[in-house]
Design a protein around this motif. Structure first.
Motif, PDB file in Angstrom:
ATOM      1  N   VAL A  29       0.859  -1.197   0.000  1.00  0.00           N
ATOM      2  CA  VAL A  29       0.000   0.000   0.000  1.00  0.00           C
ATOM      3  C   VAL A  29       0.888   1.237   0.000  1.00  0.00           C
ATOM      4  O   VAL A  29       1.788   1.357   0.836  1.00  0.00           O
ATOM      5  CB  VAL A  29      -0.915   0.036   1.250  1.00  0.00           C
ATOM      6  N   VAL A  30       0.628   2.147  -0.943  1.00  0.00           N
ATOM      7  CA  VAL A  30       1.243   3.471  -0.913  1.00  0.00           C
ATOM      8  C   VAL A  30       0.124   4.488  -0.697  1.00  0.00           C
ATOM      9  O   VAL A  30      -0.864   4.496  -1.435  1.00  0.00           O
ATOM     10  CB  VAL A  30       2.009   3.789  -2.204  1.00  0.00           C
ATOM     11  N   VAL A  31       0.276   5.324   0.318  1.00  0.00           N
ATOM     12  CA  VAL A  31      -0.725   6.326   0.660  1.00  0.00           C
ATOM     13  C   VAL A  31      -0.186   7.702   0.303  1.00  0.00           C
ATOM     14  O   VAL A  31       0.915   8.070   0.724  1.00  0.00           O
ATOM     15  CB  VAL A  31      -1.081   6.283   2.160  1.00  0.00           C
ATOM     16  N   ILE A  32      -0.958   8.464  -0.470  1.00  0.00           N
ATOM     17  CA  ILE A  32      -0.612   9.840  -0.805  1.00  0.00           C
ATOM     18  C   ILE A  32      -1.401  10.761   0.113  1.00  0.00           C
ATOM     19  O   ILE A  32      -2.627  10.810   0.061  1.00  0.00           O
ATOM     20  CB  ILE A  32      -0.943  10.158  -2.272  1.00  0.00           C
ATOM     21  N   GLY A  33      -0.700  11.474   0.979  1.00  0.00           N
ATOM     22  CA  GLY A  33      -1.354  12.386   1.915  1.00  0.00           C
ATOM     23  C   GLY A  33      -1.027  12.034   3.345  1.00  0.00           C
ATOM     24  O   GLY A  33      -1.380  10.943   3.818  1.00  0.00           O
ATOM     25  N   GLY A  34      -0.362  12.949   4.042  1.00  0.00           N
ATOM     26  CA  GLY A  34       0.053  12.714   5.415  1.00  0.00           C
ATOM     27  C   GLY A  34      -0.729  13.534   6.412  1.00  0.00           C
ATOM     28  O   GLY A  34      -0.168  14.071   7.373  1.00  0.00           O
ATOM     29  N   GLY A  35      -2.037  13.645   6.193  1.00  0.00           N
ATOM     30  CA  GLY A  35      -2.917  14.259   7.179  1.00  0.00           C
ATOM     31  C   GLY A  35      -3.637  13.180   7.966  1.00  0.00           C
ATOM     32  O   GLY A  35      -3.212  12.016   7.993  1.00  0.00           O
ATOM     33  N   LEU A 202       1.370   9.181 -11.369  1.00  0.00           N
ATOM     34  CA  LEU A 202       1.032   7.793 -11.087  1.00  0.00           C
ATOM     35  C   LEU A 202       1.557   6.909 -12.214  1.00  0.00           C
ATOM     36  O   LEU A 202       1.451   7.269 -13.391  1.00  0.00           O
ATOM     37  CB  LEU A 202      -0.482   7.616 -10.960  1.00  0.00           C
ATOM     38  N   ALA A 203       2.131   5.801 -11.849  1.00  0.00           N
ATOM     39  CA  ALA A 203       2.557   4.817 -12.844  1.00  0.00           C
ATOM     40  C   ALA A 203       1.358   3.944 -13.188  1.00  0.00           C
ATOM     41  O   ALA A 203       0.701   3.403 -12.293  1.00  0.00           O
ATOM     42  CB  ALA A 203       3.695   3.966 -12.288  1.00  0.00           C
ATOM     43  N   ILE A 204       1.059   3.828 -14.471  1.00  0.00           N
ATOM     44  CA  ILE A 204      -0.110   3.063 -14.916  1.00  0.00           C
ATOM     45  C   ILE A 204       0.333   2.058 -15.981  1.00  0.00           C
ATOM     46  O   ILE A 204       0.954   2.442 -16.979  1.00  0.00           O
ATOM     47  CB  ILE A 204      -1.207   3.988 -15.467  1.00  0.00           C
ATOM     48  N   GLU A 205       0.027   0.818 -15.747  1.00  0.00           N
ATOM     49  CA  GLU A 205       0.324  -0.241 -16.714  1.00  0.00           C
ATOM     50  C   GLU A 205      -0.935  -1.062 -16.938  1.00  0.00           C
ATOM     51  O   GLU A 205      -1.613  -1.446 -15.981  1.00  0.00           O
ATOM     52  CB  GLU A 205       1.455  -1.154 -16.209  1.00  0.00           C
ATOM     53  N   GLY A 206      -1.242  -1.327 -18.210  1.00  0.00           N
ATOM     54  CA  GLY A 206      -2.448  -2.071 -18.520  1.00  0.00           C
ATOM     55  C   GLY A 206      -3.703  -1.413 -18.016  1.00  0.00           C
ATOM     56  O   GLY A 206      -4.687  -2.074 -17.685  1.00  0.00           O
ATOM     57  N   LYS A 208      -4.056   0.153 -15.235  1.00  0.00           N
ATOM     58  CA  LYS A 208      -4.183   0.093 -13.785  1.00  0.00           C
ATOM     59  C   LYS A 208      -3.018   0.812 -13.103  1.00  0.00           C
ATOM     60  O   LYS A 208      -1.873   0.721 -13.550  1.00  0.00           O
ATOM     61  CB  LYS A 208      -4.223  -1.365 -13.305  1.00  0.00           C
ATOM     62  N   VAL A 209      -3.319   1.484 -12.018  1.00  0.00           N
ATOM     63  CA  VAL A 209      -2.289   2.157 -11.229  1.00  0.00           C
ATOM     64  C   VAL A 209      -1.405   1.101 -10.572  1.00  0.00           C
ATOM     65  O   VAL A 209      -1.907   0.177  -9.914  1.00  0.00           O
ATOM     66  CB  VAL A 209      -2.914   3.059 -10.146  1.00  0.00           C
ATOM     67  N   CYS A 210      -0.096   1.242 -10.764  1.00  0.00           N
ATOM     68  CA  CYS A 210       0.820   0.250 -10.206  1.00  0.00           C
ATOM     69  C   CYS A 210       1.992   0.897  -9.461  1.00  0.00           C
ATOM     70  O   CYS A 210       2.946   0.204  -9.082  1.00  0.00           O
ATOM     71  CB  CYS A 210       1.349  -0.667 -11.297  1.00  0.00           C
ATOM     72  N   GLY A 211       1.941   2.211  -9.281  1.00  0.00           N
ATOM     73  CA  GLY A 211       3.030   2.870  -8.568  1.00  0.00           C
ATOM     74  C   GLY A 211       2.850   4.373  -8.556  1.00  0.00           C
ATOM     75  O   GLY A 211       1.885   4.914  -9.113  1.00  0.00           O
ATOM     76  N   VAL A 212       3.813   5.046  -7.931  1.00  0.00           N
ATOM     77  CA  VAL A 212       3.753   6.497  -7.770  1.00  0.00           C
ATOM     78  C   VAL A 212       5.121   7.086  -8.067  1.00  0.00           C
ATOM     79  O   VAL A 212       6.155   6.542  -7.655  1.00  0.00           O
ATOM     80  CB  VAL A 212       3.335   6.882  -6.332  1.00  0.00           C
ATOM     81  N   GLY A 226       6.912   1.172  -6.600  1.00  0.00           N
ATOM     82  CA  GLY A 226       5.860   0.263  -7.016  1.00  0.00           C
ATOM     83  C   GLY A 226       4.848   0.051  -5.904  1.00  0.00           C
ATOM     84  O   GLY A 226       5.175   0.132  -4.719  1.00  0.00           O
ATOM     85  N   ALA A 227       3.606  -0.202  -6.294  1.00  0.00           N
ATOM     86  CA  ALA A 227       2.545  -0.384  -5.307  1.00  0.00           C
ATOM     87  C   ALA A 227       1.503  -1.358  -5.824  1.00  0.00           C
ATOM     88  O   ALA A 227       1.106  -1.290  -6.993  1.00  0.00           O
ATOM     89  CB  ALA A 227       1.880   0.956  -4.987  1.00  0.00           C
ATOM     90  N   LYS A 228       1.052  -2.247  -4.965  1.00  0.00           N
ATOM     91  CA  LYS A 228      -0.068  -3.109  -5.327  1.00  0.00           C
ATOM     92  C   LYS A 228      -1.363  -2.311  -5.349  1.00  0.00           C
ATOM     93  O   LYS A 228      -2.264  -2.595  -6.141  1.00  0.00           O
ATOM     94  CB  LYS A 228      -0.154  -4.280  -4.350  1.00  0.00           C
ATOM     95  N   VAL A 229      -1.455  -1.316  -4.466  1.00  0.00           N
ATOM     96  CA  VAL A 229      -2.611  -0.423  -4.470  1.00  0.00           C
ATOM     97  C   VAL A 229      -2.165   0.942  -3.951  1.00  0.00           C
ATOM     98  O   VAL A 229      -1.320   1.042  -3.062  1.00  0.00           O
ATOM     99  CB  VAL A 229      -3.769  -0.989  -3.617  1.00  0.00           C
ATOM    100  N   VAL A 230      -2.723   1.994  -4.553  1.00  0.00           N
ATOM    101  CA  VAL A 230      -2.423   3.372  -4.152  1.00  0.00           C
ATOM    102  C   VAL A 230      -3.675   4.002  -3.578  1.00  0.00           C
ATOM    103  O   VAL A 230      -4.757   3.916  -4.179  1.00  0.00           O
ATOM    104  CB  VAL A 230      -1.908   4.209  -5.340  1.00  0.00           C
TER     105      VAL A 230
END
Length: 522
Positions: A29-35, A202-206, A208-212, A226-230
């Motif tokens: 898991v990659v989370v964008i936002g540190g609030g 965002l990295a997108i392959e096929g 689908k989002v796969c990284g940041v 790389g991320a399984k889910v963002v």
């Protein structure tokens, strides 16, 4: 102060974070936002055993999450709106926070003065329902007060026409330090939390989002993780992140802003807060003892732009002062304001013509066709529930092994068995080991040299603002005192970061410019 400006212990800690960030791996898991929301999501995911990275373009809680009204509450206003499920949920979360973060969250007694004949029975009925919704997890039952009891609780309340009041209980907290505590809890579980690290794409392959794609704000160094889910938990900026996945994504949010003023304790001495139940704009107004001062707020004004440092709109400061004046024997003026701060609210939907006070404080979890999980809306009190819902939704998106949430009874970093009111909790002993534990950096503040060092070494602080706005709250409760403390704080940070004296001088100049925005012209 001890040592030369070359120790750089804090810089080594920062470099250790960036080394982990550069490792070739795929995070669960990659989370964008540190609030509040993003850090809550990161804690939830880490507690389930997932590998978690959370980043923020600025400091943790730099935006909305450090600019709240400092209340953990069920929402008396939502009760009046008939939103009983939201009130019940928030009251349950209030009880959990009192248990899981006792060093940062504590009970607070409110008194609502009554001036009309029907005020007391109406308030008694409503707050009785509030008690009922809290159930066995309530703090204490509400109580009808006569005139003398009300004056004993609120010594400076306006006496003319006073018929008594109602007392009830909610909770108060330090919002920025709770956010910091969540970041440290993520690290306790082996996750990685990095501030001043912006998501640039965002990295997108096929499809689908796969990284940041990330960029370190200090060095400009770029990273792709790389991320399984963002998870997009970027608050009022969530729509901008959604457009990184799909350029034509529609807006989900209708942000508003709330202004808070801080005045001297003489305007409301004692330990009780005052609630004004009906303001001219259909809201409530709080007068709350906080940091040795009194916090007044708030407003609710639509805002189409999203500045990082929002300022009061015309009339907002005067609205708060004029409303407070109706309830206090001695009304505060602009000259009495020690600090003003403004927060932006990520309200869901509604459009430009909808009064923002009517928009939803409930949260929404959205999964885009590209697999970006966005969680928006909500409030600090229910951050944990928001995070739980977001990670539940993220599990199938990322193909993660299904695991139940484990945060309802999770005591957060530093939580003592019983709090003595120290926001450091169990970490205080580590602070006391550092040089300067007895040296206060400026008259009128409690901040010590050791606390500044600890902020730099263990609490991700990089700038004078980080220390004086969020590790210590001086900028928010006494902007002038914060300015006086800035040179000493800058000198300590320069030593901790291995910076030259000109860096410290530039930091002080930058902070003075910022602090001017937290002061009110008479």
């Amino acid at each position: 102060m001890t040592g030369a400006a070359k120790s750089g212990l804090a810089e080594r800690a920062r470099q250790a974070l960036l080394v982990r960030l550069s490792e070739p791996r795929v995070w669960d898991v990659v989370v964008i936002g540190g609030g509040a929301t993003g850090l809550g999501c990161a804690v939830d995911a880490a507690a389930r055993g997932y590998a978690v990275l959370v980043v923020d373009a600025e400091d943790f809680a730099k935006g909305t999450s450090s600019r709240a009204t400092k209340l953990i509450h069920g929402g008396v206003r939502y009760l009046a709106q008939g939103n009983l499920p939201l009130v019940r949920e928030a009251l349950a979360e209030r009880a959990r926070l009192l248990e899981n973060a006792p060093h940062l969250v504590h009970p607070l007694r409110f008194v609502v003065p009554a001036y009309r004949l029907h005020d007391k029975p109406m308030l008694a009925a409503g707050l009785g329902l509030y008690d009922l919704l809290a159930g066995r997890r309530g703090i204490a039952r509400s109580k009808v007060l006569n005139v003398d009891d009300t004056l004993a609780a609120l010594a400076t309340v306006k006496r003319e026409g006073l018929r008594g009041g109602i007392a009830y209980w909610d909770a108060q907290f330090d919002d920025a330090r709770l956010a910091l505590t969540l970041a440290r809890t993520v690290c306790d579980f082996g996750g990685l939390a990095v501030n001043y690290c912006a998501a640039t794409g965002l990295a997108i392959e096929g499809g689908k989002v796969c990284g940041v794609d990330l960029r370190d704000a200090e060095t400009g160094q770029a990273y792709r993780v790389g991320a399984k889910v963002v998870i997009n938990a970027s608050g009022v900026w969530a729509d901008s992140v959604r457009r990184l996945a799909r350029a034509d994504a529609h807006d989900m949010l209708s942000p508003s802003q709330g202004v808070h003023l801080v005045v001297g304790r003489e305007f409301l001495p004692g330990e009780n807060a005052l609630l004004v139940p009906h303001t001219d704009d259909g809201r409530v107004l709080f007068m709350i003892p906080w940091q040795g001062k009194v916090l007044l707020g708030t407003t609710d004004s639509p805002r189409s732009d999203l500045p990082l440092e929002p300022r009061p709109l015309p009339g907002e400061i005067d609205f708060i002062l004029e409303t407070a004046a109706r309830y206090l024997e001695r009304p505060p003026s602009r000259a009495d304001v020690c600090a003003v701060f403004v927060g932006l609210r990520p309200l869901i939907g509604g459009g430009a013509d909808s009064p923002t006070r009517q928009l939803s404080r409930e949260h929404l979890v959205d999964v885009s066709a590209e697999g970006l999980v966005s969680v928006t809306g909500g409030k600090w009190t229910t951050y944990r529930v928001m995070a739980e819902d977001a990670i539940d939704a993220a599990q199938p998106v990322g193909g993660l092994p299904p695991r139940s949430a484990a945060t309802a009874r999770l005591r957060l970093h530093g939580a003592p068995e019983k709090s003595d009111g120290d926001v450091y909790g169990l970490d205080r002993k580590e602070v006391l080991r550092l040089p300067g534990a007895e040296n206060v950096v400026a008259e009128g503040l409690t901040l010590t040299e050791a606390e500044v060092r600890y902020a730099a070494r263990a609490e991700f602080a990089r700038t004078v603002e980080d220390v004086l706005a969020r590790r210590h709250r001086a900028l928010f409760f006494d902007a002038a005192a914060a300015v006086r403390a800035a040179p000493a704080v800058a000198a300590i940070l320069a030593e901790e970061r291995g910076k030259a004296p000109d860096w410290a001088a530039a930091e002080v100049d930058r902070f003075r410019v910022l602090a001017a925005q937290y002061q009110v012209e008479p």
